[in-house]
Design an enzyme around this catalytic site. Structure first.
Site, PDB file in Angstrom:
ATOM      1  N   ASN A  53       0.865  -1.184   0.000  1.00 26.39           N
ATOM      2  CA  ASN A  53       0.000   0.000   0.000  1.00 26.39           C
ATOM      3  C   ASN A  53       0.902   1.235   0.000  1.00 26.39           C
ATOM      4  O   ASN A  53       1.440   1.610   1.038  1.00 26.39           O
ATOM      5  CB  ASN A  53      -0.898  -0.043   1.245  1.00 26.39           C
ATOM      6  CG  ASN A  53      -1.838   1.146   1.333  1.00 26.39           C
ATOM      7  OD1 ASN A  53      -1.794   2.056   0.508  1.00 26.39           O
ATOM      8  ND2 ASN A  53      -2.685   1.144   2.350  1.00 26.39           N
ATOM      9  N   ARG A  86      -2.907  -2.049  -3.127  1.00 26.81           N
ATOM     10  CA  ARG A  86      -4.074  -1.213  -2.884  1.00 26.81           C
ATOM     11  C   ARG A  86      -3.989  -0.030  -3.848  1.00 26.81           C
ATOM     12  O   ARG A  86      -2.979   0.669  -3.885  1.00 26.81           O
ATOM     13  CB  ARG A  86      -4.066  -0.689  -1.461  1.00 26.81           C
ATOM     14  CG  ARG A  86      -5.242   0.213  -1.227  1.00 26.81           C
ATOM     15  CD  ARG A  86      -5.033   1.124  -0.075  1.00 26.81           C
ATOM     16  NE  ARG A  86      -6.180   1.996   0.063  1.00 26.81           N
ATOM     17  CZ  ARG A  86      -6.135   3.162   0.675  1.00 26.81           C
ATOM     18  NH1 ARG A  86      -5.015   3.576   1.204  1.00 26.81           N
ATOM     19  NH2 ARG A  86      -7.211   3.907   0.754  1.00 26.81           N
ATOM     20  N   HIS A 145     -12.935   3.565   0.539  1.00 30.02           N
ATOM     21  CA  HIS A 145     -12.902   2.566   1.632  1.00 30.02           C
ATOM     22  C   HIS A 145     -13.620   1.278   1.235  1.00 30.02           C
ATOM     23  O   HIS A 145     -14.068   0.519   2.102  1.00 30.02           O
ATOM     24  CB  HIS A 145     -13.593   3.076   2.916  1.00 30.02           C
ATOM     25  CG  HIS A 145     -12.890   4.194   3.619  1.00 30.02           C
ATOM     26  ND1 HIS A 145     -13.591   5.209   4.238  1.00 30.02           N
ATOM     27  CD2 HIS A 145     -11.587   4.459   3.825  1.00 30.02           C
ATOM     28  CE1 HIS A 145     -12.730   6.062   4.795  1.00 30.02           C
ATOM     29  NE2 HIS A 145     -11.501   5.621   4.551  1.00 30.02           N
ATOM     30  N   ARG A 165     -11.616  16.574   7.708  1.00 31.06           N
ATOM     31  CA  ARG A 165     -12.435  16.932   6.540  1.00 31.06           C
ATOM     32  C   ARG A 165     -13.832  17.345   6.986  1.00 31.06           C
ATOM     33  O   ARG A 165     -14.397  16.742   7.900  1.00 31.06           O
ATOM     34  CB  ARG A 165     -12.542  15.752   5.573  1.00 31.06           C
ATOM     35  CG  ARG A 165     -11.238  15.344   4.946  1.00 31.06           C
ATOM     36  CD  ARG A 165     -11.492  14.319   3.834  1.00 31.06           C
ATOM     37  NE  ARG A 165     -10.243  13.687   3.453  1.00 31.06           N
ATOM     38  CZ  ARG A 165     -10.019  12.385   3.533  1.00 31.06           C
ATOM     39  NH1 ARG A 165     -10.963  11.550   3.958  1.00 31.06           N
ATOM     40  NH2 ARG A 165      -8.856  11.884   3.168  1.00 31.06           N
ATOM     41  N   ASP A 208      -7.899  13.822  16.710  1.00 20.92           N
ATOM     42  CA  ASP A 208      -7.771  12.476  17.261  1.00 20.92           C
ATOM     43  C   ASP A 208      -8.828  12.238  18.350  1.00 20.92           C
ATOM     44  O   ASP A 208      -8.942  13.010  19.307  1.00 20.92           O
ATOM     45  CB  ASP A 208      -6.365  12.314  17.854  1.00 20.92           C
ATOM     46  CG  ASP A 208      -6.054  10.867  18.167  1.00 20.92           C
ATOM     47  OD1 ASP A 208      -5.157  10.313  17.523  1.00 20.92           O
ATOM     48  OD2 ASP A 208      -6.728  10.285  19.052  1.00 20.92           O
ATOM     49  N   GLU A 216      -8.218  -4.820   5.643  1.00 18.20           N
ATOM     50  CA  GLU A 216      -8.165  -4.596   4.196  1.00 18.20           C
ATOM     51  C   GLU A 216      -7.044  -5.403   3.553  1.00 18.20           C
ATOM     52  O   GLU A 216      -7.189  -5.926   2.454  1.00 18.20           O
ATOM     53  CB  GLU A 216      -7.968  -3.103   3.912  1.00 18.20           C
ATOM     54  CG  GLU A 216      -9.195  -2.293   4.291  1.00 18.20           C
ATOM     55  CD  GLU A 216      -8.896  -0.827   4.504  1.00 18.20           C
ATOM     56  OE1 GLU A 216      -8.978  -0.073   3.532  1.00 18.20           O
ATOM     57  OE2 GLU A 216      -8.584  -0.437   5.643  1.00 18.20           O
TER      58      GLU A 216
HETATM   59  P1  ADP Z   1      -6.695   5.757   9.348  1.00 19.16           P
HETATM   60  O1  ADP Z   1      -7.941   6.225   8.695  1.00 19.16           O
HETATM   61  O2  ADP Z   1      -5.568   6.719   9.243  1.00 19.16           O
HETATM   62  O3  ADP Z   1      -6.325   4.307   9.042  1.00 19.16           O
HETATM   63  P2  ADP Z   1      -7.461   4.718  11.953  1.00 19.16           P
HETATM   64  O4  ADP Z   1      -8.424   3.713  11.416  1.00 19.16           O
HETATM   65  O5  ADP Z   1      -6.242   4.243  12.648  1.00 19.16           O
HETATM   66  O6  ADP Z   1      -7.048   5.815  10.884  1.00 19.16           O
HETATM   67  O7  ADP Z   1      -8.291   5.640  12.968  1.00 19.16           O
HETATM   68  C1  ADP Z   1      -7.744   6.741  13.621  1.00 19.16           C
HETATM   69  C2  ADP Z   1      -8.740   7.228  14.672  1.00 19.16           C
HETATM   70  O8  ADP Z   1      -9.031   6.153  15.571  1.00 19.16           O
HETATM   71  C3  ADP Z   1      -8.217   8.377  15.537  1.00 19.16           C
HETATM   72  O9  ADP Z   1      -9.251   9.329  15.732  1.00 19.16           O
HETATM   73  C4  ADP Z   1      -7.908   7.693  16.847  1.00 19.16           C
HETATM   74  O10 ADP Z   1      -8.071   8.553  17.939  1.00 19.16           O
HETATM   75  C5  ADP Z   1      -8.930   6.588  16.905  1.00 19.16           C
HETATM   76  N1  ADP Z   1      -8.453   5.510  17.787  1.00 19.16           N
HETATM   77  C6  ADP Z   1      -7.494   4.599  17.494  1.00 19.16           C
HETATM   78  N2  ADP Z   1      -7.263   3.798  18.574  1.00 19.16           N
HETATM   79  C7  ADP Z   1      -8.091   4.225  19.547  1.00 19.16           C
HETATM   80  C8  ADP Z   1      -8.342   3.815  20.912  1.00 19.16           C
HETATM   81  N3  ADP Z   1      -7.685   2.796  21.457  1.00 19.16           N
HETATM   82  N4  ADP Z   1      -9.283   4.485  21.614  1.00 19.16           N
HETATM   83  C9  ADP Z   1      -9.958   5.516  21.062  1.00 19.16           C
HETATM   84  N5  ADP Z   1      -9.777   5.949  19.792  1.00 19.16           N
HETATM   85  C10 ADP Z   1      -8.862   5.322  19.052  1.00 19.16           C
END
Ligand code: ADP
Length: 368
Positions: free
Chosen positions: A10, A77, A166, A227, A269, A353
């Site tokens: 990827n 990907r 996605h 976004r 986040d 994925e």
């Molecule tokens: P991407 O789209 O970059 O692959 P992810 O699927 O890793 O992103 O998702 C990122 C989001 O998931 C962030 O908002 C992060 O805070 C949240 N997140 C990841 N792990 C946890 C956790 N253990 N508890 C709460 N939120 C989480």
């Protein structure tokens, strides 16, 4: 039975994620990430990054295979397959030319994928490669769902329509959910919610995507980390005029400075936002507000997709936010208690994925 090793790649503009699978056992042997491609002191380009991946995998001490000749197939990907790719496909010269053509629709994503594909062609000569597109699962959407209310000529001239993204994740969790519900996918009406940094929801009717929240680009739909999601397009011209913004600047505002980050002023986040929202300190009010907007949009789309499918069996949550925040699932379930049928299930299903890319690649190689 001899093992079949499939390498999943990827590539982003400055990164390359990889994972090696023993696919007959559905087992991941190793995964990793090469970062800062193109920066001083790091891999010069994707060609060097692929070389580094192979040397890591075949390292005498830490490697998981003896030689690159053990790799039976490579799955890439690829974000955009336009209207041409309705399923994953074996990569040929013609396919490469098409992916190049769709770079116009995904200028940040398709070019690095192409670099990765070309690097693999050179480094792993003769190994079959497959492309698995983020858009292909959504190619089953009917015209009434994918067309915008614009003059039709722009669809014909530039391919302006909803494509959705996605797709690999929505397809993976829909299949997994059918297994958990012990029902054939062909008899289920599912809403899949991929909630990561980017967020999208899909109405999966009998295994087919019939509508999805992301659009011509990943900017449409839900509120995301940075976004905006759905917005009145008139806001764009208004802001451009008032603040004297260039198209590139307004695009940055909508893609990188909006969403959870833009509203809260704190972070994109979820973990930071939860901490801030639970406290009483400055910014807690807006952190809460950003979460309320985030959840409200998801609930609105659940209502819309239930109507679009004329029914609903389960809502599936996945990706970083979807998988790690049980409170969110509980809250949405409670909020919609009187709206959806009591039999509707709310499930958390971890996405994978890479495994689906490896499986598709294996299926393609077997046929070829
Ligand atoms: P991407 O789209 O970059 O692959 P992810 O699927 O890793 O992103 O998702 C990122 C989001 O998931 C962030 O908002 C992060 O805070 C949240 N997140 C990841 N792990 C946890 C956790 N253990 N508890 C709460 N939120 C989480």
């Amino acid at each position: 039975m001899s093992a079949m090793f499939i390498l999943v790649i990827n590539c982003g503009s400055s990164s390359a994620k990889y994972q090696l699978f023993d696919i007959k056992k559905c087992h991941s042997l190793e995964k990793g990430l090469i970062e800062r491609i193109g920066r001083a002191g790091h891999c010069k380009n994707h060609y060097d990054a692929i070389g580094l991946i192979i040397s890591r995998l075949t390292d005498k001490k830490a490697g998981v295979i003896r030689s690159k000749s053990e790799i039976g197939g490579i799955g890439h990907r690829v974000v955009h397959g336009g209207e041409e790719f309705k399923t994953s496909t074996l990569i040929t010269g013609k396919v490469i030319a098409s992916i190049e053509k769709y770079s116009e629709l995904a200028p940040l994503h398709n070019p690095p994928s192409l670099s990765g594909i070309k690097a693999c062609l050179a480094v792993l000569k003769g190994v079959p490669q497959a492309a698995v597109f983020d858009t292909s699962f959504h190619q089953t959407m009917p015209e009434k769902a994918f067309l915008y209310g614009l003059p039709y000529k722009y669809y014909e001239k530039y391919g302006i329509r909803k494509y959705g993204f996605h797709g690999t994740s929505h397809r993976f969790v829909a299949q997994a959910a059918a297994g958990m519900l012990n029902k054939p996918l062909g008899r289920l009406k599912l809403i899949t919610c991929h909630l990561g940094n980017g967020c999208s929801m899909t109405a999966v009717d009998k295994g087919k995507s019939i509508d999805t929240s992301m659009g011509f680009t990943p900017l449409e739909g839900l509120l995301m980390g940075t976004r905006s999601g759905d917005i009145d397009p008139a806001v764009v011209f208004y802001l451009m005029e008032k603040e004297n913004l260039s198209p590139a600047r307004i695009s940055d505002i909508l893609n990188k400075e909006s969403g959870l980050l833009g509203i809260s002023g704190v972070s994109n986040d979820m973990r930071d936002l939860l901490k801030r929202a639970m406290g009483r300190g400055p910014g807690s009010g807006r952190a809460k507000l950003s979460l309320d907007i985030f959840i409200y949009r998801i609930e609105k789309y659940i209502g819309a997709y239930q109507a679009a499918m004329r029914g609903l069996d389960a809502v599936i949550f996945t990706a970083g936010i979807g998988e790690h925040n049980p409170w969110l699932v509980k809250r949405i379930k409670k909020d919609l208690n009187d709206v959806v049928n009591k039999k509707v299930k709310f499930l958390v299903v971890p996405t994978n994925e890479e495994l689906l890319i490896a499986r598709d690649t294996y299926e393609i190689i077997k046929k070829g």
